[in-house]
Design a protein around this motif. Structure first.
Motif, PDB file in Angstrom:
ATOM      1  N   LEU A 496       0.836  -1.192   0.000  1.00 33.56           N
ATOM      2  CA  LEU A 496       0.000   0.000   0.000  1.00 33.56           C
ATOM      3  C   LEU A 496       0.877   1.250   0.000  1.00 33.56           C
ATOM      4  O   LEU A 496       1.928   1.272   0.641  1.00 33.56           O
ATOM      5  CB  LEU A 496      -0.895   0.016   1.254  1.00 33.56           C
ATOM      6  N   GLN A 497       0.438   2.265  -0.702  1.00 31.33           N
ATOM      7  CA  GLN A 497       1.128   3.556  -0.667  1.00 31.33           C
ATOM      8  C   GLN A 497       0.454   4.432   0.389  1.00 31.33           C
ATOM      9  O   GLN A 497      -0.768   4.572   0.393  1.00 31.33           O
ATOM     10  CB  GLN A 497       1.042   4.236  -2.043  1.00 31.33           C
ATOM     11  N   ARG A 498       1.250   5.010   1.280  1.00 33.55           N
ATOM     12  CA  ARG A 498       0.694   5.972   2.254  1.00 33.55           C
ATOM     13  C   ARG A 498       0.727   7.353   1.627  1.00 33.55           C
ATOM     14  O   ARG A 498       1.774   7.804   1.145  1.00 33.55           O
ATOM     15  CB  ARG A 498       1.494   5.952   3.546  1.00 33.55           C
ATOM     16  N   THR A 499      -0.411   8.011   1.608  1.00 27.19           N
ATOM     17  CA  THR A 499      -0.511   9.349   1.015  1.00 27.19           C
ATOM     18  C   THR A 499      -1.158  10.287   2.021  1.00 27.19           C
ATOM     19  O   THR A 499      -2.182   9.933   2.625  1.00 27.19           O
ATOM     20  CB  THR A 499      -1.376   9.305  -0.268  1.00 27.19           C
ATOM     21  N   ALA A 500      -0.585  11.458   2.205  1.00 27.14           N
ATOM     22  CA  ALA A 500      -1.192  12.473   3.071  1.00 27.14           C
ATOM     23  C   ALA A 500      -2.110  13.326   2.198  1.00 27.14           C
ATOM     24  O   ALA A 500      -1.645  13.972   1.258  1.00 27.14           O
ATOM     25  CB  ALA A 500      -0.116  13.329   3.715  1.00 27.14           C
ATOM     26  N   VAL A 501      -3.408  13.308   2.489  1.00 28.42           N
ATOM     27  CA  VAL A 501      -4.354  14.122   1.721  1.00 28.42           C
ATOM     28  C   VAL A 501      -4.618  15.399   2.518  1.00 28.42           C
ATOM     29  O   VAL A 501      -4.977  15.329   3.698  1.00 28.42           O
ATOM     30  CB  VAL A 501      -5.671  13.351   1.489  1.00 28.42           C
ATOM     31  N   GLN A 502      -4.424  16.563   1.891  1.00 26.51           N
ATOM     32  CA  GLN A 502      -4.554  17.843   2.585  1.00 26.51           C
ATOM     33  C   GLN A 502      -5.576  18.718   1.873  1.00 26.51           C
ATOM     34  O   GLN A 502      -5.581  18.764   0.644  1.00 26.51           O
ATOM     35  CB  GLN A 502      -3.209  18.578   2.604  1.00 26.51           C
ATOM     36  N   GLY A 503      -6.408  19.424   2.616  1.00 23.69           N
ATOM     37  CA  GLY A 503      -7.377  20.307   1.991  1.00 23.69           C
ATOM     38  C   GLY A 503      -8.442  20.751   2.962  1.00 23.69           C
ATOM     39  O   GLY A 503      -8.270  20.672   4.191  1.00 23.69           O
ATOM     40  N   PHE A 504      -9.574  21.189   2.411  1.00 21.84           N
ATOM     41  CA  PHE A 504     -10.703  21.676   3.225  1.00 21.84           C
ATOM     42  C   PHE A 504     -11.229  20.525   4.092  1.00 21.84           C
ATOM     43  O   PHE A 504     -11.523  19.438   3.584  1.00 21.84           O
ATOM     44  CB  PHE A 504     -11.785  22.206   2.287  1.00 21.84           C
ATOM     45  N   GLN A 505     -11.365  20.807   5.403  1.00 21.59           N
ATOM     46  CA  GLN A 505     -11.746  19.734   6.322  1.00 21.59           C
ATOM     47  C   GLN A 505     -13.043  19.054   5.917  1.00 21.59           C
ATOM     48  O   GLN A 505     -13.180  17.829   6.000  1.00 21.59           O
ATOM     49  CB  GLN A 505     -11.877  20.262   7.754  1.00 21.59           C
ATOM     50  N   GLY A 506     -14.000  19.867   5.437  1.00 24.90           N
ATOM     51  CA  GLY A 506     -15.295  19.305   5.067  1.00 24.90           C
ATOM     52  C   GLY A 506     -15.153  18.221   4.004  1.00 24.90           C
ATOM     53  O   GLY A 506     -15.867  17.223   4.011  1.00 24.90           O
ATOM     54  N   LEU A 507     -14.222  18.411   3.108  1.00 25.53           N
ATOM     55  CA  LEU A 507     -13.989  17.408   2.057  1.00 25.53           C
ATOM     56  C   LEU A 507     -13.107  16.272   2.582  1.00 25.53           C
ATOM     57  O   LEU A 507     -13.453  15.092   2.497  1.00 25.53           O
ATOM     58  CB  LEU A 507     -13.298  18.061   0.851  1.00 25.53           C
ATOM     59  N   VAL A 508     -11.937  16.644   3.138  1.00 29.14           N
ATOM     60  CA  VAL A 508     -10.943  15.626   3.495  1.00 29.14           C
ATOM     61  C   VAL A 508     -11.499  14.665   4.549  1.00 29.14           C
ATOM     62  O   VAL A 508     -11.390  13.439   4.421  1.00 29.14           O
ATOM     63  CB  VAL A 508      -9.639  16.293   3.987  1.00 29.14           C
ATOM     64  N   ALA A 509     -12.118  15.231   5.599  1.00 27.65           N
ATOM     65  CA  ALA A 509     -12.603  14.361   6.681  1.00 27.65           C
ATOM     66  C   ALA A 509     -13.770  13.502   6.204  1.00 27.65           C
ATOM     67  O   ALA A 509     -13.848  12.310   6.516  1.00 27.65           O
ATOM     68  CB  ALA A 509     -13.021  15.212   7.881  1.00 27.65           C
ATOM     69  N   ALA A 510     -14.672  14.105   5.429  1.00 29.66           N
ATOM     70  CA  ALA A 510     -15.855  13.346   5.009  1.00 29.66           C
ATOM     71  C   ALA A 510     -15.508  12.278   3.980  1.00 29.66           C
ATOM     72  O   ALA A 510     -16.016  11.158   4.023  1.00 29.66           O
ATOM     73  CB  ALA A 510     -16.904  14.312   4.430  1.00 29.66           C
ATOM     74  N   SER A 511     -14.621  12.589   3.052  1.00 30.80           N
ATOM     75  CA  SER A 511     -14.348  11.643   1.975  1.00 30.80           C
ATOM     76  C   SER A 511     -13.249  10.643   2.306  1.00 30.80           C
ATOM     77  O   SER A 511     -13.236   9.538   1.786  1.00 30.80           O
ATOM     78  CB  SER A 511     -13.926  12.394   0.705  1.00 30.80           C
ATOM     79  N   PHE A 512     -12.310  11.065   3.156  1.00 34.04           N
ATOM     80  CA  PHE A 512     -11.142  10.198   3.376  1.00 34.04           C
ATOM     81  C   PHE A 512     -10.906   9.857   4.845  1.00 34.04           C
ATOM     82  O   PHE A 512      -9.975   9.128   5.175  1.00 34.04           O
ATOM     83  CB  PHE A 512      -9.881  10.867   2.801  1.00 34.04           C
ATOM     84  N   GLY A 513     -11.717  10.381   5.749  1.00 29.91           N
ATOM     85  CA  GLY A 513     -11.492  10.197   7.186  1.00 29.91           C
ATOM     86  C   GLY A 513     -11.829   8.803   7.674  1.00 29.91           C
ATOM     87  O   GLY A 513     -12.430   8.005   6.964  1.00 29.91           O
TER      88      GLY A 513
END
Ligand code: NAP
Length: 514
Positions: A496-513
């Motif tokens: 697996l590749q570990r990737t840090a996703v950064q951006g608007f919390q509403g998007l990042v937390a909801a889609s990738f949290g």
């Protein structure tokens, strides 16, 4: 005289019979030829592409939960052929029935365990969240979340000869669950068992096309064609591991390489344990098992046994007596508890290794003498090293061979001697003294992937230190290869590749949290 079997490779959705030069595998008890193998004529570039373009997408479309079900089904399919495979292991790998079960049930058990670990990933599709999200900016609007995504390549698994079923299965379990297709290459000496397991896997129809390919013979120019999304996981000797890790193409593309290599595993008897302690019996039993089981061809088998000087005579007498009771022979004969080594090369290497150890150590039992006219047999061998021994801390003799090393009982001395192995898979400690144990664990942990603690509290209950369990990490630093496998869902990480996703919390937390 039985007819020679053709051990084909499974590539590009069909069985490929060896063309041109072949190698012959033999029954290590009788030296009777059993089969021929070779990979000449295979287009390795096409094999990689087949996995990347057909196997990978098919696996990823199933999600983590769907792939977990595949593993459970695979375990069932292999278990269904258990009796036939146990018989084959005795013939082609020289294992006793009990050693054959160790390999085979270890394989199905690990696949089944990963099928169960996957239950907690049910509903997870393209990626796994890795830990909690974190505020990155001045306010919580700017948010970060680590995720783990399947690599888009293929996993090449080069396996050692000593566990033809388990080694393939434990690597497959992690890779397939992660969503990465596999190309399996077994060690040649015992490839016949791996080949038959491969047939069972293919015939089961459990895996989607391209998810599993099998190379029975050399890897040709496969490594030279691997790319940045691929993974190489290797199990074998340190020398081969170093050679493969240095492959110019792998280095150029920073291909992820995991190496599981050899190890001078140590067992340490602490000064508080005498012959009356409950754990003393388990200490003796574990050492005897490690020397006898799989004829000592176990990467986790003990090679160095540290014993306080005051206990040396008792340990020496007990072990020599125990090893002397082991019946050696063709595992198909009644009462045999230890079979031959797997190949003529292995026998040659073990004899050379014993002779080298004996240049500085005394042989207490066993040695290099031939046991039978035919077959690759060697006696269980115990040596006694002097205080200034060096070879014993440097040379792995991959057979039923271990060496007693007397020491003062002082924990610092024990730590120094154990760590002289240069990095190990497992070290085992036998003590009922908490302070001694804590100091020893702290001192040896940086040099070991696993530390096993035996005491009266677990005597008779603890699984032996030589056992590799799906829920615990396998692998160690330094000469052990620096790799890490298994350990529950940690075992998926190489794929697996570990990737840090950064951006608007509403998007990042909801889609990738999480
Ligand atoms: P090995 O000689 O290093 O071979 C390991 C594997 O590498 C085999 O499949 C072998 O294929 C392949 N290989 C050798 N040279 C290669 C090359 N140039 N390119 C591609 N593949 C190559 O080790 P082994 O004798 O099979 O196994 C015994 C060793 O493995 C011992 O030292 C043991 O401690 C170690 N081991 C470690 C672990 C662990 O988990 N850490 C587990 C088991 C064994 P061929 O057989 O066709 O040569």
């Amino acid at each position: 005289m039985t007819s020679l079997k053709t051990l084909s490779s499974y590539v590009l959705g069909r069985w490929h019979a060896p063309e041109g030069d072949t190698r012959t595998v033999v029954d290590p008890s009788t030296e009777e030829p059993l089969g021929e193998l070779g990979t000449a004529g295979i287009d390795f570039g096409a094999v990689l592409d087949h996995a990347r373009t057909i196997g990978g997408p098919a696996l990823r479309s199933l999600g983590f939960g769907g792939r977990g079900k595949l593993l459970a089904d695979l375990a069932g399919a292999i278990h269904g052929a258990r009796e036939e495979l146990l018989d084959l292991s005795m013939a082609c790998a020289g294992t006793t029935r009990s050693d054959a079960k160790f390999d085979l049930d270890g394989a199905t058990g690990t696949l089944a365990a990963y099928g169960q670990f996957a239950a907690e990933l049910e509903g997870r599709g393209a990626f796994l969240p890795d830990g909690e999200g974190v505020q990155l900016g001045r306010t919580a609007r700017f948010w970060g979340q680590h995720i783990l995504v399947p690599r888009r390549g293929v996993a090449v698994h080069i396996n050692a000869f000593n566990f033809p079923a388990w080694n393939m299965a434990e690597k497959m379990a992690c890779s397939l669950l992660a969503g990465v297709p596999v190309i399996e290459k077994p060690g040649t000496a015992t490839a016949m068992l791996a080949w038959r397991v491969a047939e069972v896997i293919v015939d089961s129809g459990v895996l989607p096309e391209g998810a599993f390919q099998f190379l029975c013979g050399s890897t040709g120019d496969l490594l030279d064609r691997m790319g940045p999304q691929d993974v190489l996981a290797f199990t074998g000797s340190s020398a081969t591991g170093a050679l493969l890790r240095g492959n110019a193409n792998l280095v150029r593309h920073n291909v992820h390489v995991n190496v599981e290599a050899d190890s001078l595993n140590a067992a340490v008897l602490a000064p508080d344990v005498d012959t009356d302690a409950e754990i003393y019996g388990q200490f003796l039993a574990n050492i005897e098992t490690d020397i006898r089981q799989k004829t000592g061809q176990k990467c986790t088998a003990v090679r160095r046994i540290l014993v306080p000087e005051a206990m040396l005579d008792a340990v020496r007498e007990d072990l020599v007596a125990g090893l002397g009771r082991i019946a050696i022979g063709d595992p198909r004969e009644d009462g045999v508890r230890m079979g031959p080594l797997a190949s003529a090369d292995a026998l040659r290497s073990v004899r050379e290794g014993i002779a080298k150890l004996a240049e500085e150590s005394e042989i207490l039992t066993g040695g290099v003498d031939a046991i039978r006219e035919k077959g690759f047999f060697v006696a269980p061998t115990l040596l006694l090293a002097p205080g200034d021994a060096e070879v014993v801390h440097e040379l792995e003799v991959f057979g039923p061979v271990a060496t007693l090393i007397p020491y003062s009982g002082d924990v610092e001395t024990a730590i120094e001697l154990v760590n002289r192995g240069g990095g190990g898979l497992v070290a085992s400690l036998y003590s009922n003294d908490r302070a001694w144990t804590e100091a020893a664990v702290e001192g040896i942990s940086p040099w070991h992937g696993r530390v096993w603690i035996g005491s009266d509290r677990v005597a008779g209950q603890a699984l032996a230190p030589g056992m590799v369990l799906p829920a615990s990490q396998h692998g160690g630093p330094g000469r052990a290869g620096g790799g890490s496998e298994l350990g529950g869902l940690r075992g998926l990480e190489p794929y697996l590749q570990r990737t840090a996703v950064q951006g608007f919390q509403g998007l990042v937390a909801a889609s990738f949290g999480a």
